[in-house]
Motif scaffolding. Structure first.
Motif, PDB file in Angstrom:
ATOM      1  N   UNK A 295      44.027  38.641  33.320  1.00  0.00           N
ATOM      2  CA  UNK A 295      45.249  39.389  33.038  1.00  0.00           C
ATOM      3  C   UNK A 295      46.132  39.470  34.279  1.00  0.00           C
ATOM      4  N   UNK A 296      47.406  39.138  34.111  1.00  0.00           N
ATOM      5  CA  UNK A 296      48.355  39.155  35.222  1.00  0.00           C
ATOM      6  C   UNK A 296      48.856  40.554  35.554  1.00  0.00           C
ATOM      7  N   UNK A 297      48.865  41.451  34.569  1.00  0.00           N
ATOM      8  CA  UNK A 297      49.487  42.748  34.800  1.00  0.00           C
ATOM      9  C   UNK A 297      48.507  43.868  35.134  1.00  0.00           C
ATOM     10  N   UNK A 298      47.214  43.636  35.027  1.00  0.00           N
ATOM     11  CA  UNK A 298      46.226  44.664  35.345  1.00  0.00           C
ATOM     12  C   UNK A 298      45.151  44.062  36.242  1.00  0.00           C
ATOM     13  N   UNK A 299      44.971  44.662  37.405  1.00  0.00           N
ATOM     14  CA  UNK A 299      43.894  44.248  38.297  1.00  0.00           C
ATOM     15  C   UNK A 299      43.027  45.468  38.572  1.00  0.00           C
ATOM     16  N   UNK A 300      41.776  45.402  38.160  1.00  0.00           N
ATOM     17  CA  UNK A 300      40.865  46.520  38.332  1.00  0.00           C
ATOM     18  C   UNK A 300      39.806  46.188  39.372  1.00  0.00           C
ATOM     19  N   UNK A 301      39.440  47.195  40.157  1.00  0.00           N
ATOM     20  CA  UNK A 301      38.315  47.060  41.079  1.00  0.00           C
ATOM     21  C   UNK A 301      37.028  47.054  40.262  1.00  0.00           C
ATOM     22  N   UNK A 302      35.899  46.903  40.921  1.00  0.00           N
ATOM     23  CA  UNK A 302      34.623  46.938  40.193  1.00  0.00           C
ATOM     24  C   UNK A 302      34.416  48.321  39.569  1.00  0.00           C
ATOM     25  N   UNK A 303      34.844  49.376  40.251  1.00  0.00           N
ATOM     26  CA  UNK A 303      34.743  50.731  39.681  1.00  0.00           C
ATOM     27  C   UNK A 303      35.664  50.841  38.466  1.00  0.00           C
ATOM     28  N   UNK A 304      36.874  50.304  38.585  1.00  0.00           N
ATOM     29  CA  UNK A 304      37.812  50.322  37.465  1.00  0.00           C
ATOM     30  C   UNK A 304      37.286  49.552  36.272  1.00  0.00           C
TER      31      UNK A 304
END
Length: 131
Positions: A59-68
């Motif tokens: 996904x181009x619009x959402x970048x989550x960390x491992x916690x996310x």
């Protein structure tokens, strides 16, 4: 208010949902298949798209960390498990309206975002900006 309809059945197991095997296709293969509301219903227009947005690493619009990502998995497990129970209730009642499905799904989504998930202890309120 939308017209009422009778639910159908699905050939796959829609009621055995685990955080380690979340599948965004559940919204189409289970919710929409069993309780059809069309392209403007929650399953197609919201549930599937949001799931893909948060669960898809491309996904181009959402970048989550491992916690996310852990939080997002917990949210999806919560939403899908809750809606699976809702499907069972609708099946036992025998009738539903798409407005009713949308209302129940959005309420479920809100609760699942806000609650701490048992196995992660995370909620949208405990995440930081960079997660």
């Amino acid at each position: 208010s939308s017209p009422t309809s009778s639910p159908t059945s699905s050939p796959i197991d829609c009621f055995n949902i685990h955080a380690d095997s979340i599948d965004c296709d559940w919204y189409i293969d289970c919710l929409e298949s069993m309780i059809p509301c069309g392209d403007s219903g929650y399953a197609v227009s919201v549930g599937f798209n949001l799931c893909e947005r948060y669960m898809n690493d491309d996904s181009d619009d959402v970048t989550l960390s491992s916690v996310g990502k852990t939080w997002a998995n917990g949210v999806e497990e919560c939403i899908q498990s809750s809606l699976a129970q809702y499907i069972l209730a609708v099946q036992s009642r025998g009738m539903y309206s798409c407005d009713e499905i949308n209302d129940a799904a959005f309420e479920t989504q809100k609760l699942c975002y806000e609650q701490e998930h048992a196995h992660t202890r995370l909620s949208v309120c405990t995440l930081t900006d960079n997660e």
